[in-house]
Design an enzyme around this catalytic site. Structure first.
Site, PDB file in Angstrom:
ATOM      1  N   ARG A   1      -2.635  -2.049  -3.403  1.00  0.00           N
ATOM      2  CA  ARG A   1      -3.792  -1.192  -3.230  1.00  0.00           C
ATOM      3  C   ARG A   1      -3.702  -0.085  -4.280  1.00  0.00           C
ATOM      4  NH1 ARG A   1      -4.516   3.893   0.361  1.00  0.00           N
ATOM      5  NH2 ARG A   1      -6.614   4.395  -0.315  1.00  0.00           N
TER       6      ARG A   1
ATOM      7  N   ASN B   1       0.875  -1.167   0.000  1.00  0.00           N
ATOM      8  CA  ASN B   1       0.000   0.000   0.000  1.00  0.00           C
ATOM      9  C   ASN B   1       0.918   1.225   0.000  1.00  0.00           C
ATOM     10  OD1 ASN B   1      -1.725   2.086   0.520  1.00  0.00           O
ATOM     11  ND2 ASN B   1      -2.726   1.124   2.293  1.00  0.00           N
TER      12      ASN B   1
ATOM     13  N   ARG C   1     -10.230  16.757   6.558  1.00  0.00           N
ATOM     14  CA  ARG C   1     -11.049  17.016   5.367  1.00  0.00           C
ATOM     15  C   ARG C   1     -12.454  17.434   5.778  1.00  0.00           C
ATOM     16  NH1 ARG C   1      -9.984  11.459   2.371  1.00  0.00           N
ATOM     17  NH2 ARG C   1      -8.247  11.097   3.766  1.00  0.00           N
TER      18      ARG C   1
ATOM     19  N   HIS D   1     -12.569   3.630  -0.004  1.00  0.00           N
ATOM     20  CA  HIS D   1     -12.595   2.722   1.156  1.00  0.00           C
ATOM     21  C   HIS D   1     -13.321   1.423   0.826  1.00  0.00           C
ATOM     22  CE1 HIS D   1     -12.182   6.189   4.306  1.00  0.00           C
ATOM     23  NE2 HIS D   1     -11.004   5.641   4.048  1.00  0.00           N
TER      24      HIS D   1
ATOM     25  N   GLU E   1      -7.653  -3.999   5.933  1.00  0.00           N
ATOM     26  CA  GLU E   1      -7.534  -3.732   4.502  1.00  0.00           C
ATOM     27  C   GLU E   1      -6.411  -4.537   3.848  1.00  0.00           C
ATOM     28  OE1 GLU E   1      -7.836   0.487   5.523  1.00  0.00           O
ATOM     29  OE2 GLU E   1      -8.936   0.728   3.638  1.00  0.00           O
TER      30      GLU E   1
END
Ligand code: ADP
Length: 607
Positions: A68, A13, A217, A156, A364
């Site tokens: 990823r 990743n 964010r 996600h 993940e």
């Protein structure tokens, strides 16, 4: 690699400041190694160093590498094995994810140099959301913008998919029977409506900025603020965008940084800014919970994951407060008692709560490894060559209960046989009924016999517009919570639920299913052969029953798209000289590693 199925999978990743890597034994379900390479000079350098790192740990070279990849655009509906074409397609998605996709590409290319003979798989953050219907994916903006790729993609996906599978496993219920709202609340945060195994909406959109309040964010804001801030503060679009990514969210509201632990501590000490940050954060999640419950006509499970979702009992309680109207009752003690050590998924609702609430740690990297193994197992599965499948077009029709028959056609009335249909025991009746919706009606829909335990009205999606109703896509028999319409017959009318657009499916005898290595509930990709308009249908449900004759059923919209001749009205009509072949099939999400890949012969025309 032994059997040809990879089991030792390295996951990479690649981020802007770090490269996360892990090695899993997917056959034994274990993690062999995990590391975060921080402050790396470049992704290439970091990946170049991995072989020596693994060697030092005594770990043999991987059988496969899973990457990823943030953005797969509209092209990638699933993870896929990487070749030159896939690299090109990921490059084409760079404008959609200018910060992230180049890093993934750098990782892929460096890994190909480090392990030239090892297969690599791209696992996209966006892929799980490719099932989101057009109405949820579309922004109401000029056509030219939409043609340039402006739409909602969602992110996600790997985490939400993992949560779906973990919840299904915990409840011992297949995802196809659940409506789950998955709340991933980490530094980045998003929420996803997962209806019967498929993402149907998610809060992140074209970029990872939309939706929930995040660490730095903003989540949802009025796009009008761009022009307003330019006029009033003289800010540029690039400057505003940077602030919305990096200087907004919890950090902006609290003035304390983006760590929820600090914010909760200061809020408890009376800090008004910290209190507001918590309130805005929780309210936004709660608002989406309500929206997604509405989107799915209800919710069975709400799941929390991500640093905040996993650890902050007070945030979970705040988010869920006031949702009793959904049938949700949180157990305060169970909520406060959650301590996740591994991959547990405790339930924290009260015993009488209709909606279940589950907390679990997202995995993940593990999911990337599993996806990698799944895709490569599929690629190496032996080809088989069973016979092509006949196609029948199912025009709009109605199934009725005996009580409804009597209401519409008179007391004691029994349906009259008109014609037997291809599926044993099924027949078209002489009787027809009109279907009336808020906007218009459909005249003379054929009633099919024999009577059933629930009314069901099957129409094509274009006809739903004529009625003025949003008809859900369902398998026959699954009419729970479907829209209500009026049926009119010669002696009366009635209001009933049961309006659906039938999900395309293949009826199969157990023998035919076994010959193809398929089982009830699998989803297939099917190539339909027609004059000059060959078409591939995805997500075709496999229905297996000893009563069934093998046949694919599609509705009139689908038949029109494939230019298949059909009568257009009344009943189920076989299409002469045309057939379908299954090109690929997989078990629904979460149903275990039973993936298979079938290639039927090129000669697929039915006699
Ligand atoms: P990322 O999205 O970077 O993977 P994480 O999933 O690790 O992030 O989530 C990070 C967030 O989780 C931070 O806001 C952190 O404050 C929050 N968090 C971690 N532990 C706790 C805790 N015990 N209580 C409240 N918030 C927590």
């Amino acid at each position: 690699m032994g059997s040809g199925v990879p089991f030792r999978v390295l996951t990479i990743n690649a981020g802007s400041s770090s490269v996360k890597l892990a090695v899993f034994d997917t056959a034994a379900n274990t993690q062999l190694f995990k590391s975060v390479l921080e402050r790396v000079s470049s992704v290439e350098d970091a990946v170049r160093g991995i072989p020596a790192l693994l060697k030092a740990q005594g770990i043999a070279a991987p059988d496969a590498v899973g990457h990823r990849v943030a953005h797969g655009g509209a092209r990638f509906r699933d993870a896929c094995a990487i070749d030159a074409g896939v690299i090109e397609a990921i490059e084409a998605c760079v404008p959609l994810a200018p910060m992230h996709n180049p890093l993934a590409l750098a990782g892929i290319k460096a890994a190909a140099r480090a392990w030239p003979d090892v297969p690599q798989v791209a696992v996209f953050d966006t892929a799980f959301h490719q099932t989101i219907p057009e109405r949820a994916a579309t922004y109401a903006v000029p056509r030219a913008w939409r043609e340039a790729g402006v739409r909602r993609y969602g992110f996600h996906g790997t985490s939400h998919k993992y949560v779906m599978q973990r919840v299904a496993e915990e409840l011992r219920t297949p995802p196809t029977e659940l409506r789950i709202i998955s709340c991933h609340l980490g530094n980045g945060a998003s929420i996803c409506a997962i209806e019967r195994g498929a993402s149907v909406d998610t809060s992140m959109g074209m970029t990872a900025l939309e939706g929930l309040v995040m660490g730095t964010r903003c989540g949802d804001v009025d796009p009008g603020l761009f022009a307003h801030l330019e006029r009033t503060l003289g800010l540029s679009a690039a400057g505003i965008e940077r602030s919305l990514y990096r200087e907004s969210g919890l950090a902006a509201l609290s003035g304390l940084g983006n760590d929820m632990r600090d914010i909760e501590k200061r809020a408890a000490e009376g800090d008004r800014n910290a209190q507001l940050a918590i309130q805005v954060y929780a309210y936004r999640v709660r608002k989406y919970l309500g929206a997604y419950a509405a989107a799915m006509s209800g919710v069975d499970v709400i799941a929390f994951t991500g640093g905040i979702g996993e650890h902050s009992a007070s945030m979970r309680a705040r988010i869920l407060s006031g949702l009793e109207f959904l049938g949700l009752a949180l157990d305060e003690d169970r909520n406060a008692g959650v301590r996740l050590a591994d991959s547990e998924a405790p339930q924290i609702q009260r015993d009488n709560s209709r909606v279940r609430v589950i907390v679990t740690r997202t995995r993940e990297q593990w999911m990337i490894a599993r996806e990698t193994a799944r895709i490569l197992a599929r690629e190496t599965a032996p080809a088989q060559a069973p016979a092509p499948i006949p196609i029948a077009v199912s025009a709009h029709h109605v199934h009725l209960t005996q009580a409804a028959v009597e209401q519409l056609f008179g007391a004691g009335h029994r349906l009259t046989l008109r014609k037997a249909l291809s599926q044993p025991g099924a027949w078209a009746a002489e009787e027809t009924v009109d279907v009336i919706g808020p906007r218009g009606e459909l005249a003379r829909l054929r009633v099919l016999g024999p009577c059933r335990e629930a009314n069901q009205i099957e129409i094509a999606e274009t006809e739903a517009y004529k009625l003025g109703i949003d008809a859900p896509l369902r398998l026959s028999g699954d009419t729970r919570g479907t829209p209500v319409v009026t049926l009119r017959g010669p002696t009366g009318s009635l209001r009933t639920e049961g309006l659906i657009v039938a999900k395309r499916h293949i009826h199969m005898s157990p023998q035919d299913a076994a010959a193809r290595g398929l089982k009830h509930g699998d989803l297939a990709e099917v190539a339909v052969n027609s004059e000059g308009r060959d078409l591939v249908f995805r997500d075709v449900a496999i229905r297996v029953d000893p009563q069934f004759v093998t046949e694919m059923h599609i509705d009139t919209d689908e038949a029109n798209a494939a230019h298949l001749e059909h009568g257009g009205a009344g009943e189920l009509a076989p299409v002469e000289g045309c057939s379908a072949r299954i090109t690929r099939c997989h078990a629904p999400e979460g149903a275990g590693d039973t993936s298979c890949c079938l290639h039927e012969p090129e000669d697929r025309r039915a006699a």
